[in-house]
Design an enzyme around this catalytic site. Structure first.
Site, PDB file in Angstrom:
ATOM      1  N   ASP A  10       0.847  -1.196   0.000  1.00 13.41           N
ATOM      2  CA  ASP A  10       0.000   0.000   0.000  1.00 13.41           C
ATOM      3  C   ASP A  10       0.881   1.243   0.000  1.00 13.41           C
ATOM      4  O   ASP A  10       1.618   1.483   0.962  1.00 13.41           O
ATOM      5  CB  ASP A  10      -0.897  -0.037   1.245  1.00 13.41           C
ATOM      6  CG  ASP A  10      -1.923   1.084   1.249  1.00 13.41           C
ATOM      7  OD1 ASP A  10      -2.028   1.806   0.243  1.00 13.41           O
ATOM      8  OD2 ASP A  10      -2.616   1.219   2.274  1.00 13.41           O
ATOM      9  N   ASP A 107      -3.020   2.341  -5.976  1.00  7.67           N
ATOM     10  CA  ASP A 107      -1.904   2.352  -5.032  1.00  7.67           C
ATOM     11  C   ASP A 107      -1.854   1.168  -4.078  1.00  7.67           C
ATOM     12  O   ASP A 107      -1.125   1.219  -3.096  1.00  7.67           O
ATOM     13  CB  ASP A 107      -1.917   3.667  -4.233  1.00  7.67           C
ATOM     14  CG  ASP A 107      -2.966   3.668  -3.148  1.00  7.67           C
ATOM     15  OD1 ASP A 107      -4.051   3.115  -3.391  1.00  7.67           O
ATOM     16  OD2 ASP A 107      -2.697   4.203  -2.067  1.00  7.67           O
ATOM     17  N   GLU A 108      -2.596   0.111  -4.365  1.00  5.49           N
ATOM     18  CA  GLU A 108      -2.594  -1.055  -3.474  1.00  5.49           C
ATOM     19  C   GLU A 108      -2.656  -2.334  -4.287  1.00  5.49           C
ATOM     20  O   GLU A 108      -3.321  -2.373  -5.306  1.00  5.49           O
ATOM     21  CB  GLU A 108      -3.871  -1.108  -2.628  1.00  5.49           C
ATOM     22  CG  GLU A 108      -4.022  -0.123  -1.560  1.00  5.49           C
ATOM     23  CD  GLU A 108      -5.388  -0.342  -0.890  1.00  5.49           C
ATOM     24  OE1 GLU A 108      -5.655  -1.465  -0.424  1.00  5.49           O
ATOM     25  OE2 GLU A 108      -6.171   0.606  -0.874  1.00  5.49           O
TER      26      GLU A 108
END
Ligand SMILES: [Mg+2]
Length: 360
Positions: A10, A107-108
């Site tokens: 993350d 973003d993960e």
């Protein structure tokens, strides 16, 4: 599924971190990314930098509230193009591990590293090092026996944290955390758990017998709560993840009153949805229009077509026809268009390492 090793990677305060990276004068200052970057406008915070968080600014907060809490923050518009470029380089680093990857957005991502020769912790550290040296950004990584635990772990030591929770420690590590840490336990479920059972923490929830949870929540949700309180999650890391819908919506700075302006806005949103669909390699059969009035009353209209569509003109035509079915008798605050029942126009991209490594 015994003995799996799952990573959750993350990026830390991703949008704000990208902005601070490309504008060095913003480093160390509170930065709030959201809407068009004007805190006097309607819109919500997408990401707050770590410097802004002590002021109570977090994602989802209205921009105006963020400004009241932290007027000295620098407010910036969302620049998806820039974030997408960095995201692609981040995903390329993750794919380089050779692990099965499930992306959860820009973003993960989850990685199933069970079959790789190195231990999960070493893979996690190598990923963090590459993200730091090639992207000049930080990521937090959680390592656990399943997705539920890995995701909780990545959130425990942000930013730049690396948290490993081995199978034998799962119950003890989860026990003191608030129940809302668990997937699927939102504020409403948490409030009811507290009211009915006096539950505050994951450990409290783990102490409630299965039958009592099922009496209260029904057989499925009851069993689910019973499992997740013990950190049990057998869901696989899904490589060929298919988005269930693609949507675009817009909150107007000034409420729309003229039907012509609404039609134009709907056609524009529909065009963007069609662009997004084609970009991701999908076509859709269901189109949904959302209309939120100034009074906040929201209505939606859907239509399922006999054949798939992915072009701007067809999408706009269907969406505008849906608008004509809505009785618009007061000003409109928000319009949205969603395409669902998606079909893949091409086969999904192969997993495995990419052909080229991004330049540092
Ligand atoms: Mg993040």
């Amino acid at each position: 599924m015994p003995g799996r090793t799952i990573l959750h990677v993350d990026m830390d305060a991703f949008f704000a971190a990208v902005e601070q990276l490309r504008r060095p004068e913003l480093r160390g200052r509170p930065v709030v990314v959201g809407g068009r970057g004007d805190p006097s406008e309607r819109g919500v915070v997408s990401t707050a930098s770590y410097e802004a968080r002590p002021f109570g600014v977090h994602s989802g907060l209205p921009l105006r509230t963020a400004y009241q809490r932290c007027p000295q923050a620098v407010f910036l518009p969302v620049d998806f193009q820039a974030y997408r470029e960095v995201s692609e380089r981040m995903h390329a680093i993750l794919r380089d591990t050779g692990a099965r990857l499930q992306s959860l957005g820009l973003d993960e991502a989850f990685l199933d590293v069970t079959d790789l020769p190195e231990p999960g912790e070493a893979i996690a550290r190598a990923i963090q090092e590459r993200i730091a040296s090639e992207l000049l950004l930080t990521a937090s990584v959680g390592v656990g026996p399943n997705k539920l635990v890995a995701k909780i772990a990545s959130g425990l030591n942000k930013p730049a944290g690396l948290t490993v929770i081995p199978e034998r420690d799962v119950e003890a590590r989860l026990a003191p955390l608030p129940v809302t840490t668990l997937w699927g336990v939102g504020p409403k479920t948490a409030a009811r758990l507290h009211q009915v059972f006096g539950v505050n923490t994951v450990g409290d929830l783990a102490g409630i017998p299965l039958e009592r949870l099922q009496e209260e929540y029904g057989p499925r949700l009851g069993a689910y709560l019973h499992r997740i309180a013990r950190g049990i999650d057998e869901s696989p890391v899904q490589t060929e993840w298919e988005p269930r819908s693609v949507s675009r919506e817009h909150t107007f700075q000034v409420d729309l009153r003229r039907i012509e302006a609404m039609r134009e806005a709907v056609a524009r949103l529909a065009g963007r949805v069609a662009d997004d669909l084609r970009e991701q390699g999908y076509s859709a059969t269901t189109v949904t229009l959302k209309v939120r009035f100034a009074t906040f009353r929201t209505v939606s209209r859907s239509c399922t077509l006999p054949a798939v569509i992915d072009d701007r003109a067809a999408m706009a035509e269907v969406a505008v026809a849906l608008l004509d079915k809505v009785v618009v008798d007061r000003p409109v605050r928000l319009l949205g268009v969603r395409a669902s029942k998606l079909a893949s126009a091409r086969s999904p991209a192969p997993a495995g390492p990419p052909a080229a490594t991004p330049a540092p």
